[in-house]
Design a protein around this motif. Structure first.
Motif, PDB file in Angstrom:
ATOM      1  N   GLN A 141      40.940  56.538  50.934  1.00  0.00           N
ATOM      2  CA  GLN A 141      39.955  56.794  49.768  1.00  0.00           C
ATOM      3  C   GLN A 141      41.101  56.870  48.602  1.00  0.00           C
ATOM      4  OE1 GLN A 141      36.540  56.536  49.832  1.00  0.00           O
ATOM      5  NE2 GLN A 141      37.238  55.924  47.815  1.00  0.00           N
ATOM      6  N   ASP A 142      41.983  57.621  48.756  1.00  0.00           N
ATOM      7  CA  ASP A 142      43.121  57.821  47.674  1.00  0.00           C
ATOM      8  C   ASP A 142      43.737  56.562  47.265  1.00  0.00           C
ATOM      9  OD1 ASP A 142      42.853  60.502  47.838  1.00  0.00           O
ATOM     10  OD2 ASP A 142      44.323  60.643  48.958  1.00  0.00           O
ATOM     11  N   LEU A 196      43.851  51.565  43.635  1.00  0.00           N
ATOM     12  CA  LEU A 196      43.874  49.998  43.561  1.00  0.00           C
ATOM     13  C   LEU A 196      42.642  49.594  42.636  1.00  0.00           C
ATOM     14  CD1 LEU A 196      44.822  49.097  47.081  1.00  0.00           C
ATOM     15  CD2 LEU A 196      46.424  49.365  45.322  1.00  0.00           C
ATOM     16  N   ARG A 197      41.759  50.205  42.705  1.00  0.00           N
ATOM     17  CA  ARG A 197      40.516  50.016  41.901  1.00  0.00           C
ATOM     18  C   ARG A 197      40.332  50.096  40.501  1.00  0.00           C
ATOM     19  NH1 ARG A 197      35.571  48.103  44.543  1.00  0.00           N
ATOM     20  NH2 ARG A 197      35.076  48.157  42.437  1.00  0.00           N
ATOM     21  N   ASP A 198      41.203  51.072  40.205  1.00  0.00           N
ATOM     22  CA  ASP A 198      41.432  51.676  38.834  1.00  0.00           C
ATOM     23  C   ASP A 198      42.759  51.221  38.138  1.00  0.00           C
ATOM     24  OD1 ASP A 198      41.106  53.019  36.477  1.00  0.00           O
ATOM     25  OD2 ASP A 198      41.055  54.941  37.289  1.00  0.00           O
ATOM     26  N   ALA A 199      42.667  49.866  37.737  1.00  0.00           N
ATOM     27  CA  ALA A 199      43.711  49.258  37.185  1.00  0.00           C
ATOM     28  C   ALA A 199      44.107  49.903  35.649  1.00  0.00           C
ATOM     29  CB  ALA A 199      43.722  47.687  37.187  1.00  0.00           C
ATOM     30  N   ALA A 200      42.918  50.439  35.085  1.00  0.00           N
ATOM     31  CA  ALA A 200      43.336  50.836  33.820  1.00  0.00           C
ATOM     32  C   ALA A 200      44.119  52.044  33.664  1.00  0.00           C
ATOM     33  CB  ALA A 200      41.966  51.133  33.145  1.00  0.00           C
ATOM     34  N   ARG A 248      52.351  52.031  41.449  1.00  0.00           N
ATOM     35  CA  ARG A 248      51.623  52.086  40.247  1.00  0.00           C
ATOM     36  C   ARG A 248      52.092  53.001  39.219  1.00  0.00           C
ATOM     37  NH1 ARG A 248      50.200  48.118  42.626  1.00  0.00           N
ATOM     38  NH2 ARG A 248      48.071  47.242  43.013  1.00  0.00           N
ATOM     39  N   THR A 249      51.971  52.823  38.011  1.00  0.00           N
ATOM     40  CA  THR A 249      52.421  53.777  36.975  1.00  0.00           C
ATOM     41  C   THR A 249      51.038  54.237  36.280  1.00  0.00           C
ATOM     42  OG1 THR A 249      54.444  52.411  36.627  1.00  0.00           O
ATOM     43  CG2 THR A 249      53.714  54.141  34.832  1.00  0.00           C
ATOM     44  N   VAL A 288      42.221  47.547  54.181  1.00  0.00           N
ATOM     45  CA  VAL A 288      42.986  47.251  52.692  1.00  0.00           C
ATOM     46  C   VAL A 288      44.342  46.412  52.964  1.00  0.00           C
ATOM     47  CG1 VAL A 288      41.839  49.003  51.599  1.00  0.00           C
ATOM     48  CG2 VAL A 288      44.026  49.567  52.568  1.00  0.00           C
ATOM     49  N   ALA A 289      44.514  45.782  54.017  1.00  0.00           N
ATOM     50  CA  ALA A 289      45.717  44.968  54.149  1.00  0.00           C
ATOM     51  C   ALA A 289      45.886  44.156  53.279  1.00  0.00           C
ATOM     52  CB  ALA A 289      45.489  44.247  55.679  1.00  0.00           C
ATOM     53  N   PHE A 290      45.085  43.445  52.550  1.00  0.00           N
ATOM     54  CA  PHE A 290      45.061  42.628  51.353  1.00  0.00           C
ATOM     55  C   PHE A 290      45.042  43.445  50.155  1.00  0.00           C
ATOM     56  CE2 PHE A 290      43.875  39.215  54.672  1.00  0.00           C
ATOM     57  CZ  PHE A 290      45.070  38.959  54.898  1.00  0.00           C
ATOM     58  N   GLY A 291      44.762  44.620  50.138  1.00  0.00           N
ATOM     59  CA  GLY A 291      44.599  45.545  48.857  1.00  0.00           C
ATOM     60  C   GLY A 291      43.089  45.190  48.344  1.00  0.00           C
ATOM     61  N   VAL A 292      42.890  45.699  47.398  1.00  0.00           N
ATOM     62  CA  VAL A 292      41.522  45.677  46.922  1.00  0.00           C
ATOM     63  C   VAL A 292      41.445  45.630  45.330  1.00  0.00           C
ATOM     64  CG1 VAL A 292      40.397  46.898  48.719  1.00  0.00           C
ATOM     65  CG2 VAL A 292      41.310  48.208  46.751  1.00  0.00           C
ATOM     66  N   GLY A 293      40.395  45.164  44.622  1.00  0.00           N
ATOM     67  CA  GLY A 293      40.490  45.280  43.159  1.00  0.00           C
ATOM     68  C   GLY A 293      40.955  44.130  42.528  1.00  0.00           C
TER      69      GLY A 293
END
Length: 407
Positions: free
Chosen positions: A55-56, A61-65, A296-297, A345-350
């Motif tokens: 979940q973390d 990955l879903r919150d690119a903002a 991610r930053t 999530v092997a390919f990521g999400v978002g």
């Protein structure tokens, strides 16, 4: 928050580049998931908050903002491990946020749709058979060196990128060393070499584009983000196109082959029911997802898993950890083709989901189906040491299998 502050809060320290982490990979990941909301890896003086729970990772990955890619996503072996993480992107569009990221995807995505990659199906099948014809009479072969890497050479570099044949071996060698070079210096040299070769390829395609060609599309697009892309930006798009599919698909497939060679009941189930191959590919992607850490930053003060994070903080996500989170996947270390929950999530999400997922799935399904058909029995060759690498990706260096005469 400093690394000391993080440890005072009870977050578990972990040295992701250490041999101890490599040797105790799943034990360490499991301990992090059980004992800490986030782990903390120190890169130089910088604390990097390590997310290993499903979940973390999903939330990041879903919150690119909130979790930006602009500071660089990839964590390469060539990074100086005693210094803070890099703060500039080197791979595009991975290291971009919207809108530039979205615009680059519009250029690239049409070349990697399901329908488009299906055009390579006959070539993939033909190449698989040619390689198996060469190795099966020997009764033993190296899965990566003799089969998977040559297969990827043909499909990725020849068919997808249209590279000249005399260049392909070098590109493949550099791709491997870039991710899993034995030292930071080897990885750094590989990056320099592949970047120089990509610059030369971009110059050629800018001057003489090939019709209906992915690299030519990258080299001739007129506007991204309201301006014409620079030469360096075009090169930074071509480099990941060349290397992403070569190392990851082979790593995943070699892990699946190793598992089946050492679990005869799982092999027998697939041989008895080849219709399970697509499910087996998804279970392989879940169990053997090779991404140990992507970065991610943080763009604004926030909180992840109960941990306050300030703007500028570095968060590292573990796809392989997320895919074996017991809260998401019961009995996560067991191969099971009959799971109720399969959303890995092997390919990521978002928005940054893997560009090449359609191509990877096709390759994996064709390879696995043909292996089961042509060698329904195989085992791990004796007297070999299976060694693994764990950063920034997780995989087996090599696996040798024995194939008895069929019939």
């Amino acid at each position: 928050m400093t690394a000391n502050d993080a440890q005072k809060q009870g977050l578990c320290p972990v040295d992701l580049w250490s041999e101890e982490f490599n040797e105790n990979f799943w034990e360490t990941i499991g301990a992090l998931q059980q004992k800490a909301s986030l782990g903390v890896h120190r890169q130089g003086s910088t604390p990097c908050y390590y997310a290993t729970r499903y979940q973390d990772v999903f939330n990041v990955l879903r919150d690119a903002a909130t979790y930006s890619s602009e500071g660089g996503v990839a964590i390469l072996g060539g990074d100086n491990r005693s210094e803070p993480p890099k703060n500039e992107g080197r791979f595009l569009p991975e290291d971009l946020d919207a809108p530039a990221h979205t615009e680059w995807r519009k250029v690239i995505d049409p070349f990697l749709t399901v329908k488009r990659v299906e055009a390579y199906e006959l070539t993939i099948s033909k190449t698989i058979d040619e390689l198996l014809d060469a190795v099966l009479p020997n009764g033993r072969f190296k899965v990566l060196a003799d089969f998977l890497r040559p297969l990827q050479l043909k499909i990725i570099f020849t068919e997808l990128l249209h590279l000249p044949g005399e260049e392909i071996e070098d590109w493949m060698h550099w791709s491997h060393d870039l991710f899993v070079g034995e030292t930071p210096e080897i990885a750094a040299q590989a990056f320099a070499s592949i970047n120089k070769a990509a610059e030369e390829l971009v110059l050629r395609r800018m001057a003489d584009p090939i019709p209906d060609d992915l690299v030519s599309a990258v080299c001739t697009v007129k506007e991204i983000g309201g301006r014409e892309p620079t030469f360096a930006e075009r090169t930074a798009v071509v480099v990941p196109l060349a290397i992403a599919g070569t190392e990851s698909v082979g790593t995943l497939l070699s892990a699946i082959v190793h598992h089946l060679a050492t679990h005869p009941d799982d092999l027998a189930e697939l041989v008895a029911d080849p219709g399970l191959v697509p499910v087996a590919v998804e279970e392989g992607l879940r169990m053997f997802a090779n991404v140990t850490a992507l970065q991610r930053t943080v763009t604004r003060d926030t909180e992840l898993a109960g941990v306050p994070l300030e703007a500028g903080a570095k968060v590292w996500t573990s796809y392989n950890g997320a895919n074996r989170d017991p809260e998401q996947f019961p009995d996560p270390h067991t191969w099971n083709l009959h799971r109720d929950e399969v959303r890995h999530v092997a390919f990521g999400v978002g928005p940054h989901r893997c560009l090449g997922s359609n191509h990877a799935r096709l390759m994996m399904r064709k390879v696995l189906a043909r292996l089961l058909e042509r060698m329904p029995r195989f085992t791990l060759a004796p007297d070999q040491t299976i060694s693994r690498f764990s950063m920034p990706t997780r995989g087996i260096h090599e696996v040798i299998i024995d194939v008895p005469a069929q019939g």
